[in-house]
Design a protein around this motif. Sequence first.
Motif, PDB file in Angstrom:
ATOM      1  N   UNK A  52       2.310   2.438  -0.678  1.00 29.72           N
ATOM      2  CA  UNK A  52       2.056   3.010   0.647  1.00 29.72           C
ATOM      3  C   UNK A  52       0.967   2.293   1.438  1.00 29.72           C
ATOM      4  N   UNK A  53       0.394   1.212   0.894  1.00 29.33           N
ATOM      5  CA  UNK A  53      -0.632   0.485   1.619  1.00 29.33           C
ATOM      6  C   UNK A  53      -2.019   1.053   1.405  1.00 29.33           C
ATOM      7  N   UNK A  54      -3.008   0.342   1.947  1.00 29.31           N
ATOM      8  CA  UNK A  54      -4.402   0.743   1.764  1.00 29.31           C
ATOM      9  C   UNK A  54      -4.702   2.117   2.352  1.00 29.31           C
ATOM     10  N   UNK A  55      -3.934   2.543   3.352  1.00 32.07           N
ATOM     11  CA  UNK A  55      -4.206   3.848   3.961  1.00 32.07           C
ATOM     12  C   UNK A  55      -3.896   5.015   3.027  1.00 32.07           C
ATOM     13  N   UNK A  56      -3.243   4.723   1.902  1.00 33.20           N
ATOM     14  CA  UNK A  56      -2.977   5.779   0.907  1.00 33.20           C
ATOM     15  C   UNK A  56      -4.134   5.930  -0.063  1.00 33.20           C
ATOM     16  N   UNK A  57      -5.230   5.206   0.148  1.00 31.38           N
ATOM     17  CA  UNK A  57      -6.347   5.227  -0.798  1.00 31.38           C
ATOM     18  C   UNK A  57      -6.938   6.611  -1.061  1.00 31.38           C
ATOM     19  N   UNK A  58      -6.879   7.598  -0.131  1.00 33.83           N
ATOM     20  CA  UNK A  58      -7.408   8.928  -0.477  1.00 33.83           C
ATOM     21  C   UNK A  58      -6.766   9.546  -1.715  1.00 33.83           C
ATOM     22  N   UNK A  59      -5.540   9.127  -2.041  1.00 34.78           N
ATOM     23  CA  UNK A  59      -4.896   9.649  -3.257  1.00 34.78           C
ATOM     24  C   UNK A  59      -5.646   9.219  -4.514  1.00 34.78           C
ATOM     25  N   UNK A  60      -6.418   8.146  -4.413  1.00 35.80           N
ATOM     26  CA  UNK A  60      -7.167   7.654  -5.571  1.00 35.80           C
ATOM     27  C   UNK A  60      -8.348   8.549  -5.928  1.00 35.80           C
ATOM     28  N   UNK A  61      -8.607   9.582  -5.122  1.00 39.05           N
ATOM     29  CA  UNK A  61      -9.700  10.517  -5.425  1.00 39.05           C
ATOM     30  C   UNK A  61      -9.323  11.533  -6.496  1.00 39.05           C
ATOM     31  N   UNK A  62      -8.042  11.619  -6.855  1.00 36.14           N
ATOM     32  CA  UNK A  62      -7.595  12.647  -7.804  1.00 36.14           C
ATOM     33  C   UNK A  62      -8.314  12.545  -9.155  1.00 36.14           C
ATOM     34  N   UNK A  63      -8.433  11.354  -9.770  1.00 40.53           N
ATOM     35  CA  UNK A  63      -9.157  11.294 -11.055  1.00 40.53           C
ATOM     36  C   UNK A  63     -10.588  11.805 -10.953  1.00 40.53           C
ATOM     37  N   UNK A  64     -11.244  11.617  -9.805  1.00 41.70           N
ATOM     38  CA  UNK A  64     -12.620  12.102  -9.653  1.00 41.70           C
ATOM     39  C   UNK A  64     -12.666  13.620  -9.716  1.00 41.70           C
TER      40      UNK A  64
END
Length: 410
Positions: free
Chosen positions: A160-172
Amino acid sequence: MPTSKTPPRHRSVTLLSVGHGCVDIYQGAVAALVPFFVSERAYTYAAASAVVLAATLLSSVVQPLFGVFTDRWALPWLLPVSTLAAGAGVALSGLGGSYPLTLLAVAVTGIGVAAYHPEAARVAREVSHGSHTAMSWFSLGGNIGFALAPLLVSAVVATAGLRASPLLAVPALVGAVLCATALRSTRTSATAAAATRAATAAGRDDWASFTRLTGAIVCRSIVFVGLSTFLSLYVHQRTGAGSAAGTAALFVLYLGGAVGTVAGGRLAARYRRVTVVRWAYALTVLAVAGVVFVPGPPLYVFVALTSAGLYVPFSLHVTLGQDYLPRRVGTASGVTLGLAVSVGGIASPAIGALADATSLHTALMPLIAFPAVGWLLLRTLSEPGTPRAAAPPTPDGARPTPAADTGHRP
């Protein structure tokens, strides 16, 4: 997952280990984002490596300071809070196209990582009663997080591109919950921390040995961060395969750490830690040379050997540092556990600038020399406590540390 019959000590180490993995995803994620910054935002090698520097420079400088704080006060709330900060920085790094804001976002990640490690290592030492094997399992969690980072980033950002980066907060979010649960289980408090400091007051800090150990860790860190930053791009160029080949090489580099870390704990049960660490650095010299000079698919074998050489001493750095500075466990943890994976980022811009001026192949050649320098620094180190009559190993292979010798239990 731990069950109701799992001993509290093992349950707490398990929770801390998984929580550690959730945090260290974000150390691996910054390097894994570099190819996407290059492709989507047209960053140069030097600009992309400066992103890694932003995440690591603050961490390198600030982490020992957090260690000093944890030597004076118990700060267990840092574990969930710092986990959330680490995730927030990576989540925001893909939003917008501003280079300064990207640097600021990954700097937040670096500070979160810096705040986490000294206190987490202190808690892990208390829970495990100074066991080298337990510390290797705690470190393993972080290494698995590193290994999963490129896969997680690739799955989210490549789709989904760099704009999907908020999904990377899930492990936190998951890690913060696990850390809070572990703290409730261990009942770590200011009273427990004070008891630990009082119990180790009779120990003597060996700053000379700790300084040489730190120098070796810096050498190891430069190699690891340099490869983490550029290995994906290098393998893509070297093999002529697609971007998946580079991601696979980065995964091998991180996943091999899982095997190496556990092996380090096991080897320390049979041999002196300093002996194991020296041999690991010697192996790394040959392995990095193979990564740089061996072409084609066999390159992956040398990536795996490099990973083993870099990670076998990983948890042993921590316990050695803590035993060299028994009165300053937090400081030792901040330097050894945090510095080992952060300070190498300072050298990344130099590697990137050299790559821009010549080639990635040429820029990676100096990395062969650093583990050799580390071996030289370690050559004269002795096992902590060997000038005195050394106590026999405990059943799990750990030589009693000053904290363990007193019988203190958190």
